[in-house]
Design a protein around this motif. Structure first.
Motif, PDB file in Angstrom:
ATOM      1  N   ASP A 452      31.514  -5.533  21.777  1.00  0.00           N
ATOM      2  CA  ASP A 452      32.892  -5.893  22.149  1.00  0.00           C
ATOM      3  C   ASP A 452      32.783  -7.074  22.796  1.00  0.00           C
ATOM      4  O   ASP A 452      32.422  -7.314  24.044  1.00  0.00           O
ATOM      5  N   ARG A 453      33.200  -8.300  22.475  1.00  0.00           N
ATOM      6  CA  ARG A 453      33.454  -9.502  22.867  1.00  0.00           C
ATOM      7  C   ARG A 453      33.974  -9.690  24.174  1.00  0.00           C
ATOM      8  O   ARG A 453      33.159 -10.453  24.975  1.00  0.00           O
ATOM      9  N   SER A 454      35.068  -9.143  24.346  1.00  0.00           N
ATOM     10  CA  SER A 454      35.779  -9.356  25.632  1.00  0.00           C
ATOM     11  C   SER A 454      34.882  -8.492  26.845  1.00  0.00           C
ATOM     12  O   SER A 454      34.793  -9.175  27.706  1.00  0.00           O
ATOM     13  N   ARG A 455      34.261  -7.618  26.529  1.00  0.00           N
ATOM     14  CA  ARG A 455      33.568  -6.614  27.618  1.00  0.00           C
ATOM     15  C   ARG A 455      32.238  -7.600  27.879  1.00  0.00           C
ATOM     16  O   ARG A 455      31.962  -7.461  29.145  1.00  0.00           O
ATOM     17  N   ALA A 457      31.827 -10.692  27.597  1.00  0.00           N
ATOM     18  CA  ALA A 457      32.283 -11.770  28.465  1.00  0.00           C
ATOM     19  C   ALA A 457      32.506 -11.586  29.918  1.00  0.00           C
ATOM     20  O   ALA A 457      32.285 -12.255  30.615  1.00  0.00           O
ATOM     21  N   GLU A 458      33.120 -10.354  29.896  1.00  0.00           N
ATOM     22  CA  GLU A 458      33.496  -9.935  31.456  1.00  0.00           C
ATOM     23  C   GLU A 458      32.290  -9.709  32.005  1.00  0.00           C
ATOM     24  O   GLU A 458      32.119 -10.038  33.253  1.00  0.00           O
ATOM     25  N   ARG A 461      30.674 -12.911  33.239  1.00  0.00           N
ATOM     26  CA  ARG A 461      31.275 -13.443  34.329  1.00  0.00           C
ATOM     27  C   ARG A 461      30.732 -12.741  35.637  1.00  0.00           C
ATOM     28  O   ARG A 461      30.639 -13.453  36.790  1.00  0.00           O
TER      29      ARG A 461
END
Length: 465
Positions: A452-455, A457-458, A461
């Motif tokens: 999952d790209r968004s997870r 990325a999070e 961060r």
């Protein structure tokens, strides 16, 4: 130490006078020989005898050198000149200093991979962990087979070639076997390795197998196997290359020669190293004393030897005095120093006494955490090496080593000698031989995430903080 300067004509004259001085030194009446280490005996043996201990008193032997009357500037000029050479024996960080190993008369017999030339790292993060203002590490893991054993093995196998031996053998929990197998292969000899069944790190065993050694697992511990093989060596005609071999010690003393050269001959306040069979402390102490005899240094550093608590007979002997009492069934995850009856303890004790040194022991937890700290310095080491930093930290906290002391620690083996240990520590799976968990105080376990790209990325961060 200031080096003399000269123009072309002066340089030619310097080379000629240097060669004459070295030849004159080499042909002196006092030639290298084997001698009993026992000061009350000192029986002499020829260099061409296959012998490991004194026939009169049973003590270990040493190569007796006499450097009185040598010119230290002459040695320095020669060693500096060899840095421009591409000859294997000049590239070697052992044989470049061959005036300090005068037992070799025929350089064509030297077996070199080459070895030595290991880095001296500044380690501010490790210094902070130990409570020191500064700390550097002489990292022997950067040798051809990944450990300090190569410095000694090049000399031991060279002597085997000089003696006309066709088979060499050792008892080893890992590093010695890897090193001997490599140098025997380079020399065209058969290597025979005896090891405790199931008591070896596979990263080390893999090296011995790859280099073609005959590997024999014996259902006994290191000390029991060594006693057996010492008797077996004469019966079947093999040359033994454990640290009882005095030529191994000659090669290993190059570690401290190179380290002091890297420091421009400034002697540190302390040199700290791990202790197993205690050949390394014997070698470093001998090298320091001989450098002082040559005139390259005036003072000796203090030396500290650090053992693992489950395999610490030398630390107990230092604390209690008297004869060394072997540890029956020694245990530690630091396999390179899992030795309960170190054969070189008398030699090591003499060097500790000469250097006003100390001996101590550290726990499995202390070793594991120190190892993780060294890894954060960017170079890593095997578990036994980490006993060095763990011991320094302990001695600083006790007040034995001052916070502003100039300290050099010796790291004996490469990080990848025991990768399974590394993974188990960081994943929280490491256990001491007693079964108690070793806590991942500085653990850095791998993280599993969904596709999952968004997870992802999070998570990245969050990791920035």
């Amino acid at each position: 130490m200031m080096m003399p300067q000269a123009g072309p004509a002066g340089q030619a004259a310097a080379v000629g006078s240097r060669a004459e001085a070295l030849i004159g030194w080499a042909l002196r009446d006092v030639a290298p020989h084997l001698a009993c280490f026992n000061p009350d005996c000192r029986r002499r043996f020829r260099l061409d005898q296959v012998v490991y201990s004194c026939a009169d008193c049973g003590s270990l032997l040493e190569v007796a050198n006499d450097f009185e009357g040598t010119d230290p500037e002459c040695f320095l000029l020669e060693w500096k000149a060899r840095r421009r050479s591409l000859r294997t024996i000049d590239v070697s960080g052992v044989w470049r200093f061959r005036e300090m190993l005068p037992f070799v008369r025929d350089p064509a017999r030297i077996v070199s991979l080459p070895e030595g030339n290991t880095p001296l790292f500044d380690a501010p993060r490790a210094a902070s962990y130990a409570g020191l203002d500064g700390l550097s590490f002489k990292h022997q893991g950067y040798n051809p087979t990944g450990s300090f054993k190569d410095n000694g093995m090049t000399a031991g196998v060279t002597q085997a070639v000089s003696l006309g031996m066709r088979r060499v053998a050792c008892v080893s929990t890992g590093n010695t076997s890897a090193s001997m197998a490599a140098y025997a292969a380079a020399a065209g000899m058969q290597a025979v390795i005896f090891l405790p069944a199931g008591k070896i790190a596979y990263g080390k065993l893999a090296q011995a197998l790859e280099y073609g050694a005959l590997t024999i697992q014996v259902e006994a511990n290191f000390d029991e196997i060594l006693a057996l093989v010492r008797k077996l060596a004469d019966e079947v005609g093999i040359y033994l290359l454990n640290s009882i071999n005095p030529f191994r010690i000659e090669g290993q003393k190059s570690i401290v020669i190179e380290m002091l050269e890297q420091r421009d001959w400034r002697v540190p306040d302390w040199v700290v190293l791990p202790g197993g069979n205690l050949g390394n402390i014997s070698a470093l102490g001998k090298g320091l004393r001989e450098l002082r005899q040559v005139g390259l240094i005036r003072d000796l550093p203090r030396i500290a030897v650090v053992q693992a608590a489950g395999s610490a007979p030398f630390a107990a002997q230092f604390r209690d005095g008297g004869e060394l009492r072997p540890v029956i069934g020694p245990e530690t995850l630091a396999t390179a120093i899992r030795i309960g009856n170190p054969v070189s303890w008398r030699k090591a004790g003499s060097e500790i006494s000469a250097a006003s040194g100390l001996v101590d022991a550290v726990s499995e937890q202390e070793i594991a955490d120190a190892k993780a700290v060294i890894g954060r310095c960017g170079f890593g080491c095997e578990p036994a090496s980490a006993a060095t930093l763990a011991g320094i930290r302990k001695l600083v906290r006790r007040g034995s080593i001052a916070a502003d002391a100039d300290v050099v620690g010796v790291l004996t083996g490469h990080l990848l000698k025991d990768p399974d240990y590394v993974y188990r520590y960081h994943s929280g799976e490491l256990q001491a031989p007693s079964g108690e968990p070793v806590h991942p105080t500085l653990g850095n376990p791998p993280v599993t995430v969904p596709n999952d790209r968004s997870r992802i990325a999070e998570m990245l961060r969050r990791s920035e903080g």
